[in-house]
Design a protein around this motif. Structure first.
Motif, PDB file in Angstrom:
ATOM      1  N   ILE A  62      35.948  28.959  51.458  1.00 24.43           N
ATOM      2  CA  ILE A  62      36.779  28.982  50.252  1.00 24.43           C
ATOM      3  C   ILE A  62      36.049  28.176  49.167  1.00 24.43           C
ATOM      4  O   ILE A  62      36.255  26.973  49.013  1.00 24.43           O
ATOM      5  N   THR A  63      35.179  28.858  48.460  1.00 23.39           N
ATOM      6  CA  THR A  63      34.323  28.204  47.456  1.00 23.39           C
ATOM      7  C   THR A  63      35.056  28.059  46.121  1.00 23.39           C
ATOM      8  O   THR A  63      36.072  28.705  45.882  1.00 23.39           O
ATOM      9  N   TYR A  64      34.489  27.224  45.244  1.00 23.25           N
ATOM     10  CA  TYR A  64      34.989  27.150  43.882  1.00 23.25           C
ATOM     11  C   TYR A  64      34.919  28.521  43.219  1.00 23.25           C
ATOM     12  O   TYR A  64      34.028  29.322  43.503  1.00 23.25           O
ATOM     13  N   SER A  65      35.842  28.736  42.311  1.00 25.83           N
ATOM     14  CA  SER A  65      35.734  29.868  41.396  1.00 25.83           C
ATOM     15  C   SER A  65      34.977  29.373  40.160  1.00 25.83           C
ATOM     16  O   SER A  65      34.613  28.197  40.070  1.00 25.83           O
ATOM     17  N   ARG A  66      34.723  30.284  39.200  1.00 23.81           N
ATOM     18  CA  ARG A  66      34.132  29.809  37.944  1.00 23.81           C
ATOM     19  C   ARG A  66      35.174  29.068  37.124  1.00 23.81           C
ATOM     20  O   ARG A  66      36.353  29.418  37.147  1.00 23.81           O
ATOM     21  N   SER A  67      34.744  28.095  36.343  1.00 27.41           N
ATOM     22  CA  SER A  67      35.674  27.336  35.502  1.00 27.41           C
ATOM     23  C   SER A  67      36.405  28.255  34.530  1.00 27.41           C
ATOM     24  O   SER A  67      37.590  28.072  34.243  1.00 27.41           O
ATOM     25  N   HIS A  68      35.696  29.229  34.026  1.00 24.17           N
ATOM     26  CA  HIS A  68      36.254  30.175  33.056  1.00 24.17           C
ATOM     27  C   HIS A  68      37.338  31.040  33.683  1.00 24.17           C
ATOM     28  O   HIS A  68      38.309  31.432  33.016  1.00 24.17           O
ATOM     29  N   GLY A  69      37.177  31.299  34.967  1.00 16.87           N
ATOM     30  CA  GLY A  69      38.083  32.198  35.683  1.00 16.87           C
ATOM     31  C   GLY A  69      37.261  33.149  36.532  1.00 16.87           C
ATOM     32  O   GLY A  69      36.097  33.404  36.238  1.00 16.87           O
ATOM     33  N   GLU A  70      37.860  33.653  37.576  1.00 19.87           N
ATOM     34  CA  GLU A  70      37.198  34.602  38.471  1.00 19.87           C
ATOM     35  C   GLU A  70      36.890  35.883  37.675  1.00 19.87           C
ATOM     36  O   GLU A  70      37.788  36.424  37.026  1.00 19.87           O
ATOM     37  N   PRO A  71      35.644  36.359  37.704  1.00 20.70           N
ATOM     38  CA  PRO A  71      35.298  37.502  36.851  1.00 20.70           C
ATOM     39  C   PRO A  71      36.211  38.725  36.991  1.00 20.70           C
ATOM     40  O   PRO A  71      36.603  39.325  35.995  1.00 20.70           O
ATOM     41  N   THR A  72      36.603  39.061  38.217  1.00 26.05           N
ATOM     42  CA  THR A  72      37.467  40.241  38.387  1.00 26.05           C
ATOM     43  C   THR A  72      38.835  40.015  37.742  1.00 26.05           C
ATOM     44  O   THR A  72      39.437  40.945  37.215  1.00 26.05           O
ATOM     45  N   LEU A  73      39.308  38.786  37.774  1.00 29.64           N
ATOM     46  CA  LEU A  73      40.604  38.496  37.149  1.00 29.64           C
ATOM     47  C   LEU A  73      40.472  38.569  35.630  1.00 29.64           C
ATOM     48  O   LEU A  73      41.347  39.131  34.945  1.00 29.64           O
ATOM     49  N   LEU A  74      39.406  38.019  35.097  1.00 29.41           N
ATOM     50  CA  LEU A  74      39.202  38.072  33.640  1.00 29.41           C
ATOM     51  C   LEU A  74      39.151  39.528  33.167  1.00 29.41           C
ATOM     52  O   LEU A  74      39.748  39.881  32.142  1.00 29.41           O
ATOM     53  N   ASP A  75      38.455  40.365  33.917  1.00 25.20           N
ATOM     54  CA  ASP A  75      38.387  41.792  33.561  1.00 25.20           C
ATOM     55  C   ASP A  75      39.782  42.428  33.594  1.00 25.20           C
ATOM     56  O   ASP A  75      40.141  43.197  32.691  1.00 25.20           O
ATOM     57  N   SER A  76      40.551  42.102  34.626  1.00 25.84           N
ATOM     58  CA  SER A  76      41.898  42.673  34.735  1.00 25.84           C
ATOM     59  C   SER A  76      42.786  42.195  33.590  1.00 25.84           C
ATOM     60  O   SER A  76      43.597  42.966  33.059  1.00 25.84           O
ATOM     61  N   LEU A  77      42.639  40.940  33.210  1.00 21.15           N
ATOM     62  CA  LEU A  77      43.468  40.393  32.134  1.00 21.15           C
ATOM     63  C   LEU A  77      43.109  41.036  30.795  1.00 21.15           C
ATOM     64  O   LEU A  77      43.980  41.394  30.003  1.00 21.15           O
ATOM     65  N   LYS A  78      41.809  41.185  30.561  1.00 19.49           N
ATOM     66  CA  LYS A  78      41.363  41.866  29.337  1.00 19.49           C
ATOM     67  C   LYS A  78      41.982  43.272  29.273  1.00 19.49           C
ATOM     68  O   LYS A  78      42.559  43.666  28.263  1.00 19.49           O
ATOM     69  N   ALA A  79      41.891  43.999  30.382  1.00 17.78           N
ATOM     70  CA  ALA A  79      42.445  45.359  30.420  1.00 17.78           C
ATOM     71  C   ALA A  79      43.952  45.341  30.166  1.00 17.78           C
ATOM     72  O   ALA A  79      44.481  46.211  29.452  1.00 17.78           O
ATOM     73  N   TYR A  80      44.617  44.344  30.708  1.00 18.93           N
ATOM     74  CA  TYR A  80      46.074  44.227  30.528  1.00 18.93           C
ATOM     75  C   TYR A  80      46.420  44.048  29.045  1.00 18.93           C
ATOM     76  O   TYR A  80      47.275  44.762  28.508  1.00 18.93           O
ATOM     77  N   TYR A  81      45.757  43.121  28.367  1.00 20.04           N
ATOM     78  CA  TYR A  81      46.068  42.888  26.946  1.00 20.04           C
ATOM     79  C   TYR A  81      45.638  44.085  26.093  1.00 20.04           C
ATOM     80  O   TYR A  81      46.337  44.457  25.149  1.00 20.04           O
ATOM     81  N   ASN A  82      44.522  44.672  26.433  1.00 23.71           N
ATOM     82  CA  ASN A  82      44.055  45.844  25.683  1.00 23.71           C
ATOM     83  C   ASN A  82      45.064  46.982  25.801  1.00 23.71           C
ATOM     84  O   ASN A  82      45.385  47.659  24.827  1.00 23.71           O
ATOM     85  N   LYS A  83      45.576  47.179  26.999  1.00 24.17           N
ATOM     86  CA  LYS A  83      46.551  48.245  27.253  1.00 24.17           C
ATOM     87  C   LYS A  83      47.843  48.008  26.469  1.00 24.17           C
ATOM     88  O   LYS A  83      48.515  48.959  26.036  1.00 24.17           O
ATOM     89  N   LEU A  84      48.180  46.754  26.262  1.00 19.65           N
ATOM     90  CA  LEU A  84      49.362  46.429  25.444  1.00 19.65           C
ATOM     91  C   LEU A  84      49.127  46.715  23.963  1.00 19.65           C
ATOM     92  O   LEU A  84      50.027  46.571  23.144  1.00 19.65           O
ATOM     93  N   GLY A  85      47.868  47.044  23.630  1.00 18.62           N
ATOM     94  CA  GLY A  85      47.553  47.379  22.243  1.00 18.62           C
ATOM     95  C   GLY A  85      46.746  46.307  21.524  1.00 18.62           C
ATOM     96  O   GLY A  85      46.394  46.478  20.347  1.00 18.62           O
ATOM     97  N   HIS A  86      46.445  45.222  22.219  1.00 19.92           N
ATOM     98  CA  HIS A  86      45.724  44.116  21.581  1.00 19.92           C
ATOM     99  C   HIS A  86      44.247  44.248  21.929  1.00 19.92           C
ATOM    100  O   HIS A  86      43.701  43.530  22.764  1.00 19.92           O
ATOM    101  N   THR A  87      43.629  45.206  21.251  1.00 22.23           N
ATOM    102  CA  THR A  87      42.297  45.641  21.658  1.00 22.23           C
ATOM    103  C   THR A  87      41.191  44.681  21.226  1.00 22.23           C
ATOM    104  O   THR A  87      40.051  44.815  21.669  1.00 22.23           O
ATOM    105  N   SER A  88      41.535  43.710  20.385  1.00 18.78           N
ATOM    106  CA  SER A  88      40.482  42.768  19.971  1.00 18.78           C
ATOM    107  C   SER A  88      40.224  41.698  21.036  1.00 18.78           C
ATOM    108  O   SER A  88      39.268  40.927  20.929  1.00 18.78           O
ATOM    109  N   ILE A  89      41.069  41.640  22.051  1.00 20.84           N
ATOM    110  CA  ILE A  89      40.912  40.581  23.065  1.00 20.84           C
ATOM    111  C   ILE A  89      39.861  40.971  24.096  1.00 20.84           C
ATOM    112  O   ILE A  89      39.932  42.034  24.709  1.00 20.84           O
ATOM    113  N   ASN A  90      38.881  40.090  24.251  1.00 20.01           N
ATOM    114  CA  ASN A  90      37.935  40.270  25.348  1.00 20.01           C
ATOM    115  C   ASN A  90      37.878  38.983  26.179  1.00 20.01           C
ATOM    116  O   ASN A  90      38.571  38.016  25.859  1.00 20.01           O
TER     117      ASN A  90
END
Lengths: 405, 405
Positions: A62-90
């Motif tokens: 059970i290693t550390y994740s990245r400080s920024h966030g786990e890459p797969t989660l960041l990608d999923s979150l970006k997709a979530y906000y983009n799908k809500l219509g907030h396409t400027s969020i990356n």
């Protein structure tokens, strides 16, 4: 003599949501069944695809994740906000946090010096007080009232509370603890205040999906192009996916200084939990049917609770528009004492309820003393029990007070 | 004009452990294999009995845990400390934290007002700087040196750094980043300073089990009966059980005001992660054989690293006594530039290493600029690669500097 512990430690308030826990524990020891309506900890099942991350676990360390966030989660979150219509969020506008709680604390620290003020609307989410104390910030409350469904007062009333020390306006939409969903017009007002006075807006939208009666949630993210540097979104996956115990939240901003600073804080505490983040990263694969079912369930709970409460003499509550909370006026003088009574002196066929006294959701002393917050996070059958328990406990409590003289 | 982000946000330092990550990411994109010796994120497998908590997961809703900590984990922690001989510790002296990181932050906030000082020994764990910045605390460093194996200087040298604003002495034992294990006599000295000046002692013992060459770890907890109100222990399960990515730490104190305050902070952020805590609660069932194997492995790594480093011209390092770090003197003027070079300009058969420049582990500007911290958290085979890479990269780097003029 030993140096004292710090004044700032002593100033951190006890949580009104959790302070009665010892009384509940005692009630349970006496064999009484306690239903927990004090805390927003839903009984809804976590999506199966998230739980499968656990049962299919392969990684041996059970290693550390990245400080920024786990890459797969960041990608999923970006997709979530983009799908809500907030396409400027990356992903560079996002930092994964240890629950919405850490995001709130980061937002406070990012926008204020010690002694600065953050304006918000009372009653408000009580833990804002904790983070204000931890960060040396003063919460300045604008009062909202049950008679207005806890909606915002007019612009000039809000502006009266702004001082040279005000750095941000904080609001929670849909609101915890009132259940209020703010209209586009109301949010327009906040944005024009923020523009006029050059303030940050900290928007807590963790209950975004929980809006009833065909209302639509109007997000602060709709103003990202208008005031890109002023908006800080606080978000969490806890309620949306029944992941309260997986500490996964989000800080979102287009203000690079804020995100860079949040990243440095995040580096200092190394990372959020790896397992929790990998579970959460499946959010984009949760079927629409999950939300439809959850939404229907909460709307039913809300209806049962609202109708039930209104059927109890002396009880009043505005119809909650979203989230899964409401602030209820009770015919008692001291709701904290009544909440204790429910745990120490009352039971209906061996059952009772835990609810939260509302005074801790206000910053103004004396307000909310006859109110409680109810989190309708348990199934309809239990909400019916809550209604019957309240119906009988209120006269029992008031009779007991009278008999005491 | 928009209000600025806060000065305190801007003052939070970047982590020297993680700031070079983008260079590593670029190296990987170029097809280079990077070995991560920059961060204490061990490759040792997490105990099987903990991983089984995941694969056997049954609970359908990921609910909040208690703010105090999951009861089974608190019981396991109490048993752990009691077994170490610290029988006065019970669950009311413990708060489960989101990693050791949160425990550090709580300890800082509990003992200081903004502007107060905490005395520690440099080089020190760099994230103390982050938490000092977040909490508005000044870290006052007492210098330790490689020639003394980074052991403490005499009492009067330490006392010179104490001012009216000093509230606590902070030390990490075994030490990150130096690998130093302090003797009973050294800890006696700290305790007598704390008694004389009425200071708190914040002891970070997250590497308690990692001591080599038949040394014994001497815990601050041995002084619990002597100075019960002055001791704050910061602990973590991350290293002991290879649970870095499960954010589970502990704050331990017999000082009721401190534990009560930490509990109020804990209530504000609701709870630590449920899943991580349930995994960690199996700690009492981890067989002794697990630790023996881990201990042997780290001692082998330490031996390989120490001998290897001494075989490189111009490199010096005291023999690390514990933890899994060492501070290494390199024949370079700017170790940060060298660490970057390793990622951007160098590879040995397509492989390179990431190590941490040491300046960020010092509070005194200018110190540590020719040093790096190496975390020997990877297997012996990779440590051998690290040695060969350093052996060849150092002259390559110095030649490159010369050729630039």
């Amino acid at each position: 003599m030993l140096k004292n512990v710090s004044r700032r430690l002593l100033q951190i308030p006890e949580s009104p949501i959790r302070k009665l826990v010892p009384y509940a524990t005692n009630a349970i020891k006496k064999g009484i069944k306690v239903y927990y309506f004090n805390i927003g900890d839903p009984d809804i099942e976590t999506p199966e695809i998230m739980l499968e991350v656990l049962t299919n676990w392969k990684q041996k360390t059970i290693t550390y994740s990245r400080s920024h966030g786990e890459p797969t989660l960041l990608d999923s979150l970006k997709a979530y906000y983009n799908k809500l219509g907030h396409t400027s969020i990356n992903i560079n506008n996002l930092v994964v946090t240890l629950g919405g709680s850490e995001a709130i604390s980061m937002a406070f620290l990012a926008t204020t010096e010690v002694g600065d003020e953050i304006l918000t609307f009372e009653p408000f989410y009580t833990n804002y007080n904790s983070y204000a104390a931890v960060n040396g910030v003063k919460i300045v409350p604008v009062k909202t009232s049950a008679k207005d469904g806890f909606h915002f007062p007019p612009q000039q009333v809000i502006e009266k509370k702004i001082s040279s020390k005000t750095k941000a306006i904080l609001f929670c939409n849909p609101n915890n603890p009132t259940g209020t969903v703010y209209s586009q017009k109301e949010i327009n007002t906040l944005v024009s205040i923020a523009k006029k006075h050059n303030l940050f807006i900290i928007a807590d939208e963790v209950y975004r999906e929980f809006v009833f009666d065909k209302r639509k949630h109007f997000s602060i993210l709709n103003y990202l192009s208008e005031i890109p540097k002023q908006i800080i979104l606080v978000d969490s996956l806890s309620k949306r996916y029944s992941l309260c115990g997986a500490r996964v939240g989000v800080l979102c901003s287009l203000n690079k200084q804020i995100i860079d600073g949040a990243m440095r804080i995040a580096q200092g505490r190394l990372s959020a939990g790896l397992i929790d983040q990998l579970m959460a990263s499946k959010l984009s694969k949760v079927p629409e049917s999950y939300f439809k079912k959850v939404h229907l369930e909460y709307q039913n709970r809300r209806n049962t609770l609202y109708r039930g409460l209104l059927s109890i003499p002396g009880v009043s509550v505005p119809n909650p528009e979203g989230a899964f909370y409401c602030i209820v006026d009770l015919p008692v003088k001291n709701s904290e004492d009544f909440c204790k009574f429910l745990l120490t002196d009352f039971n209906l066929k061996g059952e009772t309820i835990m609810i939260a006294p509302a005074a801790g959701f206000y910053a103004t002393p004396g307000l909310g003393r006859n109110q409680v917050r109810i989190a309708y996070v348990l199934k309809v059958e239990y909400i019916k029990k809550l209604i019957e328990i309240l119906r009988q406990a209120l006269p029992a409590y008031n009779n007991k007070l009278k008999s005491r003289g």
